[in-house]
Motif scaffolding. Structure first.
Motif, PDB file in Angstrom:
ATOM      1  N   ASP A  48      32.727  39.346  43.553  1.00 54.13           N
ATOM      2  CA  ASP A  48      31.528  40.176  43.517  1.00 54.13           C
ATOM      3  C   ASP A  48      31.845  41.440  42.724  1.00 54.13           C
ATOM      4  OD1 ASP A  48      29.346  41.816  44.004  1.00 54.13           O
ATOM      5  OD2 ASP A  48      29.111  41.152  46.075  1.00 54.13           O
ATOM      6  N   LYS A  49      31.023  41.735  41.708  1.00 55.15           N
ATOM      7  CA  LYS A  49      31.287  42.892  40.845  1.00 55.15           C
ATOM      8  C   LYS A  49      31.171  44.220  41.579  1.00 55.15           C
ATOM      9  CE  LYS A  49      30.024  43.212  36.620  1.00 55.15           C
ATOM     10  NZ  LYS A  49      29.246  43.280  35.363  1.00 55.15           N
ATOM     11  N   VAL A  99      41.574  47.430  42.080  1.00 56.31           N
ATOM     12  CA  VAL A  99      40.793  47.275  40.854  1.00 56.31           C
ATOM     13  C   VAL A  99      39.350  46.925  41.184  1.00 56.31           C
ATOM     14  CG1 VAL A  99      42.790  46.549  39.479  1.00 56.31           C
ATOM     15  CG2 VAL A  99      41.438  44.834  40.699  1.00 56.31           C
ATOM     16  N   PHE A 100      38.500  47.089  40.151  1.00 57.13           N
ATOM     17  CA  PHE A 100      37.134  46.589  40.255  1.00 57.13           C
ATOM     18  C   PHE A 100      36.840  45.763  39.004  1.00 57.13           C
ATOM     19  CE2 PHE A 100      36.763  50.643  38.090  1.00 57.13           C
ATOM     20  CZ  PHE A 100      35.819  50.428  37.100  1.00 57.13           C
ATOM     21  N   ILE A 124      32.662  39.614  34.213  1.00 60.50           N
ATOM     22  CA  ILE A 124      33.028  38.238  34.530  1.00 60.50           C
ATOM     23  C   ILE A 124      32.582  37.393  33.349  1.00 60.50           C
ATOM     24  CG2 ILE A 124      32.688  36.297  36.096  1.00 60.50           C
ATOM     25  CD1 ILE A 124      32.189  38.242  38.346  1.00 60.50           C
ATOM     26  N   LYS A 125      33.536  36.903  32.582  1.00 57.07           N
ATOM     27  CA  LYS A 125      33.212  36.232  31.329  1.00 57.07           C
ATOM     28  C   LYS A 125      32.957  34.750  31.495  1.00 57.07           C
ATOM     29  CE  LYS A 125      35.617  39.645  28.524  1.00 57.07           C
ATOM     30  NZ  LYS A 125      36.637  39.893  27.494  1.00 57.07           N
ATOM     31  N   ILE A 166      38.155  37.211  33.782  1.00 58.65           N
ATOM     32  CA  ILE A 166      37.497  38.442  34.211  1.00 58.65           C
ATOM     33  C   ILE A 166      38.253  39.635  33.641  1.00 58.65           C
ATOM     34  CG2 ILE A 166      36.558  37.488  36.357  1.00 58.65           C
ATOM     35  CD1 ILE A 166      38.821  38.763  37.871  1.00 58.65           C
ATOM     36  N   ASP A 167      37.507  40.728  33.423  1.00 55.21           N
ATOM     37  CA  ASP A 167      38.105  41.996  33.015  1.00 55.21           C
ATOM     38  C   ASP A 167      38.112  42.926  34.218  1.00 55.21           C
ATOM     39  OD1 ASP A 167      38.586  41.161  30.492  1.00 55.21           O
ATOM     40  OD2 ASP A 167      36.908  42.237  29.556  1.00 55.21           O
ATOM     41  N   LEU A 168      39.196  43.684  34.340  1.00 54.83           N
ATOM     42  CA  LEU A 168      39.373  44.573  35.486  1.00 54.83           C
ATOM     43  C   LEU A 168      39.641  45.985  35.005  1.00 54.83           C
ATOM     44  CD1 LEU A 168      41.806  42.295  37.539  1.00 54.83           C
ATOM     45  CD2 LEU A 168      39.349  42.536  37.911  1.00 54.83           C
TER      46      LEU A 168
END
Length: 753
Positions: free
Chosen positions: A142-143, A186-187, A191-192, A198-200
């Motif tokens: 979940d973003k 991290v957050f 989400i690719k 995913i990028d964090l």
């Protein structure tokens, strides 16, 4: 806020009209520059200088500056002639004098304050940081949430962060301050794909709490695991045992339906889930398989349950196990009023023992090392081991969860409790086992047991006593229709369940072997045919005589055991126990008692009984000629022998048994109905045997004699006790003669009731 009026520039007045200049008559020029005939008369030098005019130019009117008109002023309507106005502090809008800011700016201020308060609250709040369990996938992300991860690789373009073995992402940018292995919060910035890209970005939070994010899997009861072979399951249960092997860590887990094992592996021989302790309520997720013939779970994750979940699970397990531990309702093997009055206590003892098995606690069985105590121990052993193996289906379960040990003395000695506690605490530390349930058979009721029991209670170990020795003074008595139906004694303060015929008006003639056999039958009714003759063996071994004994003899006869054969069994048990000493002799005693190896039973009895008779005969030949026989004036026949001097040492029969054999021979000579007391003594001990007649007619009781002498000669360090007509006394060797003299005086002074 007060400020200069913009309409009148703070003057308080504004131009409202124009009128003809009276000074120049509206011409805009000075009058003295012209004659009547409109001919130039001359120029005023002052005006000419002021306006920088030439000699041939007209002179403007000073009053109207050459305009020919002058302004007409009135109070400024904007500031009402004051020169000042009230404006909003924030936007400058004209507002009523009673306000400081306008309504629009007031609303903006409220919004800004709310935003500020939200910011402060956000900065001060404890943020939730989620830790993914090993089963979570990208679909569970979940973003809007923060996650804890671990840096696994660093490259020039960023750091790779693993949130679990399934989910990882790239934290881009300058990562020079990080190292591989660092934990980081991290957050998700992007989400690719749902395949795991995913990028964090790092989340800088000071206050946070970790929350385990687990895969949502419905709970499976342990009792249903066999139906889930090869599938991923979740169980909730309590940790009963933790065992570290050379490979995985093995956790024994139970819930309300059963017991299973969970294998967890990080590194060979290294403890998995070190945060999990014995007794913790845990949630386990893993795959069900079979190992060594038993169902096992290969753990993917194991976490402690929350305090609320723990309380709920413990209550659920406790209620379920209590119901499963409830013993079946069965009739006693014989008819007995004493047993009927003892029934609630006997069922309570059965319930505690069954519950301990379900709890995964070891049953530590202690019994006196004579025929009565051994019959009690073997009867209980035969009832418990099948239940233990049913609950714990492994080849060595009976050795982990059951121990039977004989005690030399007819009470729980300090030497015994020290061994028991030492092994129990060592098993807890080395193998992660729970502390045991101690079951004392044919001992545990007297004041001599209290010191040992106190030590066990320091560790909150549960204790069940099944005994027939006199417990001493009854502290409280409950009666119905003139009969004692319940009582408490001194030892009850240190015992959880106490089964003793004295507590319901009975006596020692109902032996511990009979009581333990009845409780074993309640615990596991299927062992009835196997142990039905053991109460008769115990009774003959203890020379018990009562209505129940005759019924037990009849039951044994129905199984093919004659009284003579049962007596031989009892004597062979005592004979073999002497050489086994502190070993339980499980297989040998099973053969002698006829509960196993039945094809070898008769051969064993024949071989042992011949040797038994030979040794007893040898001992009596040495002892009988050296008995000092006296009949006191009160009618009591008193016999005394120094078994230290006039009996063989370090062989069977031991001094206590030798005294018993001498006493039995004297009864044959004098008659069973005679009041006979026999004392076999050494330098610092004495062994009493007496007939029922001396007890009934004179009130003879070994415990009373020991108590009287201890009070009379305090320096002798007197201790001891036992049954009314069979027991022992200990004292200091230097005062041995004085103690023996007082024994003689005590018996001499007895009078008939």
């Amino acid at each position: 806020m007060k400020t200069k009026c913009p309409k009148c520039s703070g003057l308080g007045s504004v131009v409202v009209d124009y009128k003809e200049c009276e000074a120049c008559g509206g011409t805009g020029y000075e009058d003295d520059a012209f004659d009547v005939g409109n001919h130039f008369k001359g120029v005023n030098s002052k005006a000419k200088a002021k306006f920088d005019l030439g000699s041939d130019q007209d002179i403007p009117c000073e009053a109207c500056n050459g305009k020919g008109q002058v302004e007409v002023y009135d109070d400024c309507p904007h500031c009402k002639g004051t020169g000042q106005i009230n404006v909003c502090r924030d936007c400058g809008k004209l507002i009523d004098e009673k306000y400081d800011v306008c309504t629009d700016c007031e609303e903006k201020r409220k919004v800004e304050k709310m935003k500020h308060d939200e910011y402060v609250a956000r900065e001060n709040q404890v943020r939730k940081v989620y830790v993914l369990d090993s089963l979570c996938q990208m679909s569970d992300m979940d973003k809007d949430k923060l996650y804890r991860g671990k840096i696994t690789r660093i490259e020039r373009y960023g750091a790779f962060v693993s949130l679990n073995k399934n989910v990882w992402g790239l934290m881009r940018g300058d990562v020079s301050q990080y190292h591989v292995g660092d934990e980081i919060i991290v957050f998700i910035t992007a989400i690719k794909s749902r395949e795991g890209k995913i990028d964090l970005a790092p989340a800088y939070v000071d206050k946070y709490k970790l929350i385990r994010l687990t895969k949502s899997i419905p709970r499976t009861l342990i009792g249903d695991l066999e139906k889930k072979m090869g599938k991923l399951v979740r169980i909730d249960g309590e940790v009963q045992q933790i065992q570290q092997t050379s490979g995985p860590t093995i956790f024994t887990i139970n819930d309300e339906s059963g017991v299973t094992w969970v294998a967890a592996f990080d590194k060979a021989g290294e403890r998995s889930y070190p945060e999990i302790d014995l007794g913790d309520a845990v949630q386990v997720i893993g795959e069900v398989n079979e190992h060594g013939g038993k169902t096992q779970i290969e753990s993917s994750s194991m976490i402690k349950l929350s305090p609320e979940q723990t309380d709920k699970l413990h209550a659920l397990i406790d209620n379920a196990l209590d119901k499963r531990a409830e013993p079946p309702h069965v009739d006693f093997l014989v008819k007995s009023d004493v047993l009927n009055r003892l029934k609630p206590k006997m069922r309570e003892a059965a319930h505690k023992i069954r519950r301990a098995i379900l709890d995964g606690r070891t049953i530590l069985l202690r019994h006196h090392n004579d025929a009565d105590g051994i019959c009690a121990g073997v009867a209980m052993e035969k009832a418990l081991i099948p239940l233990i193996e049913e609950i714990n289906p492994s080849n060595d379960a009976q050795y982990y969860y059951f121990k039977r040990s004989p005690s030399k003395a007819p009470f729980y000695e300090l030497e015994d409790v020290v061994k028991d506690l030492s092994f129990a605490l060592e098993d807890q530390e080395r193998h992660g086992q729970k502390l045991p349930l101690i079951v004392l058979l044919d001992n545990g009721s007297t004041e001599e047991d209290i010191v040992a029991l106190m030590q066990a209670k320091i560790y909150d170990i549960e204790v069940v006593v099944i005994d027939h020795h006199s417990p001493g003074e009854l502290l409280t008595i409950e009666e119905e229709n003139g009969e004692i139906v319940g009582a408490t004694v001194a030892v009850d303060e240190y015992v959880d369940t106490h089964v003793n015929p004295y507590l319901v008006g009975g006596d020692s003639q109902l032996t511990a072997g009979a009581l333990a056999s009845e409780v074993a039958h309640i615990i596991n009714p299927s062992v009835k045919d196997l142990i039905v003759h053991l109460p008769a063996v115990a009774a003959l071994g203890d020379h018990a005589e009562c209505g129940e004994v005759y019924q037990y003899l009849e039951l044994a006869a129905e199984k093919g055991f004659t009284r003579e054969h049962l007596a031989q069994i009892a004597e062979c048990v005592d004979f073999e126990a002497y050489f086994l000493r502190f070993m339980n002799g499980r297989g040998i005693m099973d053969t002698i008692l006829g509960v196993d190896n039945l094809d070898k039973h008769d051969k064993m009895i024949n071989a042992l009984y011949k040797e038994y008779l030979k040794r007893v005969d040898t001992q009596l030949k040495a002892a009988l000629p050296n008995i000092q026989k006296t009949q006191f004036e009160n009618g009591i026949y008193f016999n005394i022998i120094d078994v230290e001097k006039y009996a063989h040492k370090f062989t069977f029969p031991a001094p206590g048994k030798t005294c018993g054999f001498v006493h039995d021979r004297l009864i044959k000579e004098l008659g069973e109905d005679k009041p006979i007391v026999t004392l076999g003594h050494g330098p610092d001990f004495g062994v009493f045997r007496a007939t029922d007649a001396v007890n009934e007619e004179y009130g003879f009781n070994v415990n009373d004699v020991v108590s009287a002498l201890a009070e009379r000669i305090p320096s002798a360090g007197i201790d001891g006790g036992g049954h009314e007509c069979a027991g022992s006394i200990k004292y200091i060797e230097g005062l041995g003669e004085e103690v023996l003299s007082q024994v003689v005086l005590e018996i001499k002074s007895m009078s008939k009731n």
